[in-house]
Structures are given as structure tokens and as C-alpha cells.
Design a protein around this motif. Structure first.
Motif, PDB file in Angstrom:
ATOM      1  N   GLY A  13      17.779  42.774  51.645  1.00 42.13           N
ATOM      2  CA  GLY A  13      18.269  43.510  52.802  1.00 42.13           C
ATOM      3  C   GLY A  13      18.349  42.673  54.068  1.00 42.13           C
ATOM      4  N   GLY A  14      17.761  41.495  54.029  1.00 43.78           N
ATOM      5  CA  GLY A  14      17.762  40.629  55.198  1.00 43.78           C
ATOM      6  C   GLY A  14      19.030  39.801  55.316  1.00 43.78           C
ATOM      7  N   SER A  15      19.011  38.899  56.293  1.00 48.87           N
ATOM      8  CA  SER A  15      20.180  38.072  56.583  1.00 48.87           C
ATOM      9  C   SER A  15      19.791  36.606  56.724  1.00 48.87           C
ATOM     10  N   LEU A  16      20.757  35.760  56.423  1.00 50.76           N
ATOM     11  CA  LEU A  16      20.647  34.327  56.663  1.00 50.76           C
ATOM     12  C   LEU A  16      22.007  33.812  57.091  1.00 50.76           C
ATOM     13  N   ASP A  44      29.218  28.972  40.961  1.00 49.80           N
ATOM     14  CA  ASP A  44      30.148  30.067  41.187  1.00 49.80           C
ATOM     15  C   ASP A  44      30.720  30.033  42.596  1.00 49.80           C
ATOM     16  N   PHE A  45      31.940  30.470  42.694  1.00 50.91           N
ATOM     17  CA  PHE A  45      32.602  30.593  43.990  1.00 50.91           C
ATOM     18  C   PHE A  45      31.968  31.725  44.801  1.00 50.91           C
ATOM     19  N   VAL A  46      31.824  31.487  46.124  1.00 48.60           N
ATOM     20  CA  VAL A  46      31.283  32.502  47.016  1.00 48.60           C
ATOM     21  C   VAL A  46      32.322  32.910  48.061  1.00 48.60           C
ATOM     22  N   ALA A  47      32.800  31.917  48.819  1.00 48.94           N
ATOM     23  CA  ALA A  47      33.744  32.219  49.901  1.00 48.94           C
ATOM     24  C   ALA A  47      34.508  30.956  50.261  1.00 48.94           C
ATOM     25  N   ALA A  48      35.701  31.140  50.820  1.00 49.66           N
ATOM     26  CA  ALA A  48      36.517  30.002  51.221  1.00 49.66           C
ATOM     27  C   ALA A  48      37.343  30.362  52.445  1.00 49.66           C
ATOM     28  N   GLY A  64      32.235  42.091  51.774  1.00 48.24           N
ATOM     29  CA  GLY A  64      31.640  43.110  52.627  1.00 48.24           C
ATOM     30  C   GLY A  64      30.238  42.787  53.106  1.00 48.24           C
ATOM     31  N   ARG A  65      29.618  41.768  52.524  1.00 52.27           N
ATOM     32  CA  ARG A  65      28.260  41.377  52.926  1.00 52.27           C
ATOM     33  C   ARG A  65      28.231  39.981  53.549  1.00 52.27           C
ATOM     34  N   PHE A  66      29.096  39.098  53.082  1.00 52.31           N
ATOM     35  CA  PHE A  66      29.135  37.724  53.575  1.00 52.31           C
ATOM     36  C   PHE A  66      30.384  37.507  54.420  1.00 52.31           C
ATOM     37  N   THR A  67      30.262  36.616  55.395  1.00 57.10           N
ATOM     38  CA  THR A  67      31.402  36.263  56.237  1.00 57.10           C
ATOM     39  C   THR A  67      31.445  34.757  56.425  1.00 57.10           C
ATOM     40  N   VAL A  77      31.277  24.713  59.436  1.00 60.30           N
ATOM     41  CA  VAL A  77      31.645  25.958  58.775  1.00 60.30           C
ATOM     42  C   VAL A  77      30.358  26.747  58.530  1.00 60.30           C
ATOM     43  N   HIS A  78      30.436  28.053  58.684  1.00 60.34           N
ATOM     44  CA  HIS A  78      29.262  28.911  58.549  1.00 60.34           C
ATOM     45  C   HIS A  78      29.468  29.942  57.459  1.00 60.34           C
ATOM     46  N   LEU A  79      28.352  30.386  56.908  1.00 62.36           N
ATOM     47  CA  LEU A  79      28.365  31.511  55.976  1.00 62.36           C
ATOM     48  C   LEU A  79      27.288  32.488  56.436  1.00 62.36           C
ATOM     49  N   GLN A  80      27.711  33.581  57.033  1.00 60.74           N
ATOM     50  CA  GLN A  80      26.793  34.631  57.446  1.00 60.74           C
ATOM     51  C   GLN A  80      26.558  35.556  56.258  1.00 60.74           C
ATOM     52  N   MET A  81      25.302  35.682  55.873  1.00 60.69           N
ATOM     53  CA  MET A  81      24.962  36.475  54.689  1.00 60.69           C
ATOM     54  C   MET A  81      24.089  37.643  55.104  1.00 60.69           C
ATOM     55  N   ASP A  82      24.594  38.837  54.947  1.00 58.96           N
ATOM     56  CA  ASP A  82      23.872  40.058  55.301  1.00 58.96           C
ATOM     57  C   ASP A  82      23.609  40.899  54.056  1.00 58.96           C
ATOM     58  N   SER A  83      22.703  41.835  54.190  1.00 56.84           N
ATOM     59  CA  SER A  83      22.363  42.736  53.071  1.00 56.84           C
ATOM     60  C   SER A  83      22.092  41.942  51.801  1.00 56.84           C
TER      61      SER A  83
END
Length: 124
Positions: A13-16, A44-48, A64-67, A77-83
């Protein structure tokens, strides 16, 4: 050269927020991506994100959880990871493709450079 950072231990449920710092003056022309690899599993692919930042792509598991975002002025480049969920636990790698494509890349072979990885652990 790519340097990933920001990993750590977090409760479900946290974020990084992961960051990937790139060296060189051509970063702004590269498509960028994030992948992850859990123990005993394939990468595995996550985001691009495209070189301009105008188009992004996400794996269904993180949509819907990562940006993903980028700051070309700071070569980052950043990866915001929520939930976050326990199944998000993995080593996360940033990658760069030496091409300014109009579509994001989701295959490892499409990338030319890889960072060293940063460990994300999500406890239940």
C-alpha cells in the motif's frame, strides 16, 4: 551510463519513487524504459516513455498504480510507484534505447543500455 536509485523496503500500500540518472548529452533523444526481475523469473516490462515524454506505456499489472516521467533538462527518468503490492517485489532496471521513436518500447532487445538495478521489496 545509467544509474538507478530509490529502491528500498516498503509495506504493501505504500509508495516509492525510483530515479534513473543518465550521463551524456544525448539522453533527451533516447526512448527510456523500466523493467523488473523477481527471483527465479524473467525480466518483465514495467513502463516506458518516448524521447519527448509525450507517450507512455505500462504493463497491465502496474497500470493505474505506476507513473513514468522524465526530465530531459536533468537527464533523469522517474518511476513513481503507488499502492505497492508484495508481487511488485523485484530488482528494477532502467534502460535506454538509442532512438527517438514515436512509440514506447516494451521489449528488452529494443534497448541498448541498462542500469545496474535497484531492489524494491514490498512486505505484506
Amino acid at each position: 551510463q545509467l544509474q538507478a536509485s530509490g529502491g528500498g523496503l516498503v509495506q504493501a500500500g505504500g509508495s516509492l519513487r525510483l530515479s534513473c540518472a543518465a550521463s551524456g548529452r544525448t539522453f533527451s533523444s533516447y526512448n527510456m524504459g523500466w523493467f523488473r526481475q523477481a527471483p527465479g523469473k524473467e525480466r518483465d516490462f514495467v513502463a516506458a516513455i518516448t524521447w519527448s515524454g509525450g507517450t507512455t506505456l505500462y504493463a497491465d499489472s502496474v497500470k493505474g498504480r505506476f507513473t513514468i516521467s522524465r526530465d530531459n533538462a536533468k537527464n533523469t527518468v522517474h518511476l513513481q510507484m503507488d499502492s505497492l503490492k508484495p508481487e511488485d517485489t523485484a530488482v528494477y532496471y532502467c534502460a535506454a534505447a538509442k532512438i527517438s521513436a514515436i512509440r514506447p518500447f516494451d521489449k528488452p532487445y529494443e534497448y541498448d543500455y541498462w542500469g545496474q538495478g535497484t531492489l524494491v521489496t514490498v512486505s505484506s
